[in-house]
Design an enzyme around this catalytic site. Structure first.
Site, PDB file in Angstrom:
ATOM      1  N   LYS A  41       0.833  -1.211   0.000  1.00 62.21           N
ATOM      2  CA  LYS A  41       0.000   0.000   0.000  1.00 62.21           C
ATOM      3  C   LYS A  41       0.866   1.259   0.000  1.00 62.21           C
ATOM      4  O   LYS A  41       0.533   2.250  -0.638  1.00 62.21           O
ATOM      5  CB  LYS A  41      -0.892   0.031   1.248  1.00 62.21           C
ATOM      6  CG  LYS A  41      -2.129  -0.819   1.164  1.00 62.21           C
ATOM      7  CD  LYS A  41      -3.014  -0.486   2.361  1.00 62.21           C
ATOM      8  CE  LYS A  41      -4.238  -1.343   2.442  1.00 62.21           C
ATOM      9  NZ  LYS A  41      -5.010  -1.051   3.666  1.00 62.21           N
ATOM     10  N   ASP A  97      -8.992   2.956   5.772  1.00 61.20           N
ATOM     11  CA  ASP A  97      -9.798   1.765   6.025  1.00 61.20           C
ATOM     12  C   ASP A  97     -10.762   1.621   4.856  1.00 61.20           C
ATOM     13  O   ASP A  97     -11.254   2.621   4.332  1.00 61.20           O
ATOM     14  CB  ASP A  97     -10.545   1.865   7.358  1.00 61.20           C
ATOM     15  CG  ASP A  97     -10.939   0.481   7.874  1.00 61.20           C
ATOM     16  OD1 ASP A  97     -10.302  -0.515   7.479  1.00 61.20           O
ATOM     17  OD2 ASP A  97     -11.890   0.380   8.663  1.00 61.20           O
ATOM     18  N   LYS A 207      -7.582  -1.433 -12.897  1.00 58.01           N
ATOM     19  CA  LYS A 207      -8.315  -1.321 -11.624  1.00 58.01           C
ATOM     20  C   LYS A 207      -7.973   0.006 -10.929  1.00 58.01           C
ATOM     21  O   LYS A 207      -8.855   0.698 -10.432  1.00 58.01           O
ATOM     22  CB  LYS A 207      -7.982  -2.524 -10.724  1.00 58.01           C
ATOM     23  CG  LYS A 207      -8.698  -2.456  -9.378  1.00 58.01           C
ATOM     24  CD  LYS A 207      -8.352  -3.609  -8.444  1.00 58.01           C
ATOM     25  CE  LYS A 207      -8.835  -3.297  -7.045  1.00 58.01           C
ATOM     26  NZ  LYS A 207      -8.416  -4.271  -6.043  1.00 58.01           N
TER      27      LYS A 207
END
Ligand code: IMP
Length: 229
Positions: A41, A97, A207
């Site tokens: 990430k 989140d 994506k």
């Protein structure tokens, strides 16, 4: 005669005053801690933010605590994680989140997306967590025609002690069977609106153009690039 140190200082000063790009670069370079243990990430977000910013993982700053994440909303969890790190490190930081929110299930699995099957003890032996989660989801939706769903990412940034929230959403539908082998999590059952293939059938590049996470990250990037020095 100039000493070596004097020569070096003069050379550096000349460099900064005559190459304005370097000056701006050093003036604007901003360090931020990303409250995550997921290095993947960090790389993804660093790529979107570009080199005006230096994003550091918790590992990079030597922070190994398991960060609590027990609130009942995505906003609550992101804020809890960012606050936890800010209070301990005193460094500007952000946390994220994500959840899958299914209309016919009143927004479930939502904040419980990662542990959807686990919370009801439905993980079979030898089954992966994502497979168990998707099996439970498809079972919940059996015979239901309303298949609308969305992925939502919330990012909370704490900069100079102030909190800012950014959200990214992608809408779609939940198929009745898995399709595709790429991606992760619920990707094989999520068909984004306007596309003929699931997230799991798309390349990462495809994506990332439309994903909830990249939409939230682009808002964060936009904010940071316009943030006063
Ligand atoms: P996280 O907050 O990014 O860790 O995401 C929580 C959970 O949401 C993950 O464990 C996945 O089950 C699901 N999830 C998040 N992002 C995606 C995605 O891009 N595709 C599929 N599932 C996702």
């Amino acid at each position: 005669k100039d000493t070596f140190a004097a020569k070096t200082i003069r050379l550096l000063c000349g460099f900064f005053f005559h190459v304005p790009g370097c000056w701006i670069y050093f003036r604007r370079m901003k360090e931020l801690v990303f409250a995550t243990h997921n290095e993947h990430k960090v790389l993804e977000i660093q790529a979107v933010l570009g080199d005006e910013f230096r994003i550091m993982s918790l590992h990079k700053v030597g922070f190994s605590d398991e960060i609590p994440e027990d609130r009942h909303t995505l906003e609550g969890n992101a804020s809890q994680k960012a606050e936890y790190v800010y209070e301990r490190l005193g460094m500007d930081c952000f946390a994220d989140d994500t959840g899958l929110e299914v209309a016919a299930l009143d927004g479930a699995p939502g904040v419980f997306s990662a542990r959807y099957a686990e919370i009801s003890n439905e993980v079979k032996q030898g089954e992966t967590i994502p497979d168990a989660n998707m099996r439970k989801l498809l079972k919940q939706l059996e015979g239901i025609h309303e298949r609308r769903a969305l992925f939502r990412t919330v990012i909370v940034l704490i900069i100079s002690g102030k909190q800012y929230t950014f959200e990214g959403v992608v809408e779609g539908t939940i198929l009745s069977l898995k399709k595709g082998t790429g991606g992760f999590g619920y990707d094989p059952v999520f068909l984004p609106n306007g596309y003929g293939k699931t997230f799991a059938e798309m390349s990462l590049k495809e994506k990332n153009k439309i994903s909830h996470r990249s939409r939230a990250v682009l808002k964060l990037a936009d904010f940071l690039k316009n943030y006063p020095e």
